[in-house]
Design a protein around this motif. Sequence first.
Motif, PDB file in Angstrom:
ATOM      1  N   ILE A  30       0.909  -1.213  -0.023  1.00  0.00           N
ATOM      2  CA  ILE A  30       0.009   0.166  -0.097  1.00  0.00           C
ATOM      3  C   ILE A  30       0.915   1.198  -0.048  1.00  0.00           C
ATOM      4  CG2 ILE A  30      -0.316  -0.064   2.499  1.00  0.00           C
ATOM      5  CD1 ILE A  30      -3.157   1.067   1.969  1.00  0.00           C
ATOM      6  N   GLU A  31       2.024   1.283   0.576  1.00  0.00           N
ATOM      7  CA  GLU A  31       3.119   2.341   0.564  1.00  0.00           C
ATOM      8  C   GLU A  31       3.530   2.792  -0.654  1.00  0.00           C
ATOM      9  OE1 GLU A  31       3.064  -0.089   3.003  1.00  0.00           O
ATOM     10  OE2 GLU A  31       2.453   0.847   4.621  1.00  0.00           O
ATOM     11  N   ASP A  32       3.873   1.380  -1.401  1.00  0.00           N
ATOM     12  CA  ASP A  32       4.376   1.510  -2.831  1.00  0.00           C
ATOM     13  C   ASP A  32       3.456   2.390  -3.788  1.00  0.00           C
ATOM     14  OD1 ASP A  32       6.817   0.279  -1.887  1.00  0.00           O
ATOM     15  OD2 ASP A  32       6.096  -1.748  -2.556  1.00  0.00           O
ATOM     16  N   VAL A  33       2.334   1.836  -3.711  1.00  0.00           N
ATOM     17  CA  VAL A  33       1.084   2.472  -4.429  1.00  0.00           C
ATOM     18  C   VAL A  33       0.737   3.822  -4.129  1.00  0.00           C
ATOM     19  CG1 VAL A  33      -1.297   2.277  -5.034  1.00  0.00           C
ATOM     20  CG2 VAL A  33       0.045   0.347  -4.729  1.00  0.00           C
ATOM     21  N   GLY A  34       0.902   3.997  -2.761  1.00  0.00           N
ATOM     22  CA  GLY A  34       0.796   5.545  -2.149  1.00  0.00           C
ATOM     23  C   GLY A  34       1.978   6.205  -2.760  1.00  0.00           C
ATOM     24  N   LYS A  35       2.941   5.811  -3.057  1.00  0.00           N
ATOM     25  CA  LYS A  35       4.398   6.731  -3.525  1.00  0.00           C
ATOM     26  C   LYS A  35       4.152   6.879  -4.935  1.00  0.00           C
ATOM     27  CE  LYS A  35       7.744   5.311  -0.096  1.00  0.00           C
ATOM     28  NZ  LYS A  35       8.830   4.416   0.140  1.00  0.00           N
ATOM     29  N   LEU A  37       1.422   6.854  -6.778  1.00  0.00           N
ATOM     30  CA  LEU A  37       0.254   7.641  -6.999  1.00  0.00           C
ATOM     31  C   LEU A  37       0.411   9.063  -6.532  1.00  0.00           C
ATOM     32  CD1 LEU A  37      -2.821   5.368  -6.635  1.00  0.00           C
ATOM     33  CD2 LEU A  37      -1.825   6.233  -8.742  1.00  0.00           C
ATOM     34  N   GLU A  38       1.372   9.141  -5.646  1.00  0.00           N
ATOM     35  CA  GLU A  38       1.806  10.572  -4.785  1.00  0.00           C
ATOM     36  C   GLU A  38       0.535  11.022  -3.975  1.00  0.00           C
ATOM     37  OE1 GLU A  38       3.238  13.239  -7.903  1.00  0.00           O
ATOM     38  OE2 GLU A  38       4.976  12.168  -8.229  1.00  0.00           O
ATOM     39  N   ILE A  39      -0.191   9.880  -3.333  1.00  0.00           N
ATOM     40  CA  ILE A  39      -1.084  10.114  -2.285  1.00  0.00           C
ATOM     41  C   ILE A  39      -0.777   9.787  -0.939  1.00  0.00           C
ATOM     42  CG2 ILE A  39      -2.834  10.605  -4.037  1.00  0.00           C
ATOM     43  CD1 ILE A  39      -3.762   7.735  -3.354  1.00  0.00           C
ATOM     44  N   PRO A  40      -1.419  10.139   0.028  1.00  0.00           N
ATOM     45  CA  PRO A  40      -1.162   9.690   1.314  1.00  0.00           C
ATOM     46  C   PRO A  40      -1.941   8.356   1.500  1.00  0.00           C
ATOM     47  CG  PRO A  40      -2.520  11.582   1.685  1.00  0.00           C
ATOM     48  CD  PRO A  40      -1.930  11.519   0.149  1.00  0.00           C
ATOM     49  N   VAL A  41      -1.577   7.243   2.549  1.00  0.00           N
ATOM     50  CA  VAL A  41      -2.267   6.227   2.645  1.00  0.00           C
ATOM     51  C   VAL A  41      -2.647   6.134   3.971  1.00  0.00           C
ATOM     52  CG1 VAL A  41      -1.009   5.134   0.588  1.00  0.00           C
ATOM     53  CG2 VAL A  41       0.000   4.872   3.089  1.00  0.00           C
ATOM     54  N   ASN A  42      -3.923   5.437   4.209  1.00  0.00           N
ATOM     55  CA  ASN A  42      -4.562   5.053   5.566  1.00  0.00           C
ATOM     56  C   ASN A  42      -4.376   6.180   6.334  1.00  0.00           C
ATOM     57  OD1 ASN A  42      -6.277   3.290   6.327  1.00  0.00           O
ATOM     58  ND2 ASN A  42      -4.529   2.072   7.349  1.00  0.00           N
ATOM     59  N   LEU A  43      -5.033   7.457   6.223  1.00  0.00           N
ATOM     60  CA  LEU A  43      -4.912   8.545   7.149  1.00  0.00           C
ATOM     61  C   LEU A  43      -5.741   8.262   7.882  1.00  0.00           C
ATOM     62  CD1 LEU A  43      -4.435  11.734   4.785  1.00  0.00           C
ATOM     63  CD2 LEU A  43      -2.615  10.761   6.273  1.00  0.00           C
TER      64      LEU A  43
END
Length: 140
Positions: A30-35, A37-43
Motif C-alpha cells: 500500500i505504501e508503494d502504491v501511495g508513493k 500515485l503521490e497520495i497519502p495512505v490510510n490517514l
Amino acid sequence: MYQVASIELCAWLGGLQEHKGPNSASFMTIEDVGKFLEIPVNLKEEDAFHLTIEEYLLALIAMVEELSRLAVNSVTLCDYNRPMQIGSFIKELFAGFQLLNLKNDILRKRSDGIKYSVKKVEDVVYDLSLRNLVPKGGSA
C-alpha cells in the motif's frame, strides 16, 4: 480502486519495478502504491484524500480476478508456465486474506470470491497436467 488494481496487475506482470520497495514480493505494498500515485495512505488523523486499506484490499481482490482470467488466456497462447505462477501467487494471497478478521461487509463478501478464482486456476493447472503440458518441475 480499479486504478490501484491496474497498477498492482502491471507490477505483478513485471512492470513498475522502479516503484516497488526492496521488500516487495511480486506486488506493490500500500505504501508503494501511495508513493506511485503521490497520495497519502490510510490517514486516520486528518480528513484528506488518501488510499484506504479497504480500497487497497479490494484492488488486490480485483487483481486476483484478472489474474484468473489471464491464466485461462495464457493457455490459449501456449504459455503453460504462467497459470502455474498465477496459481501459486493467488493461493498465497488467499491464505493471507483468510487470516484477516474482516468487518467490512463488502470486503468480506469480495474476499470470499477469491476461492472461486483459486478454483478456476486450479482447474486450468489440472487440465494442463492431464494433457502433460505442465512445465518440468512445475506444480501449483
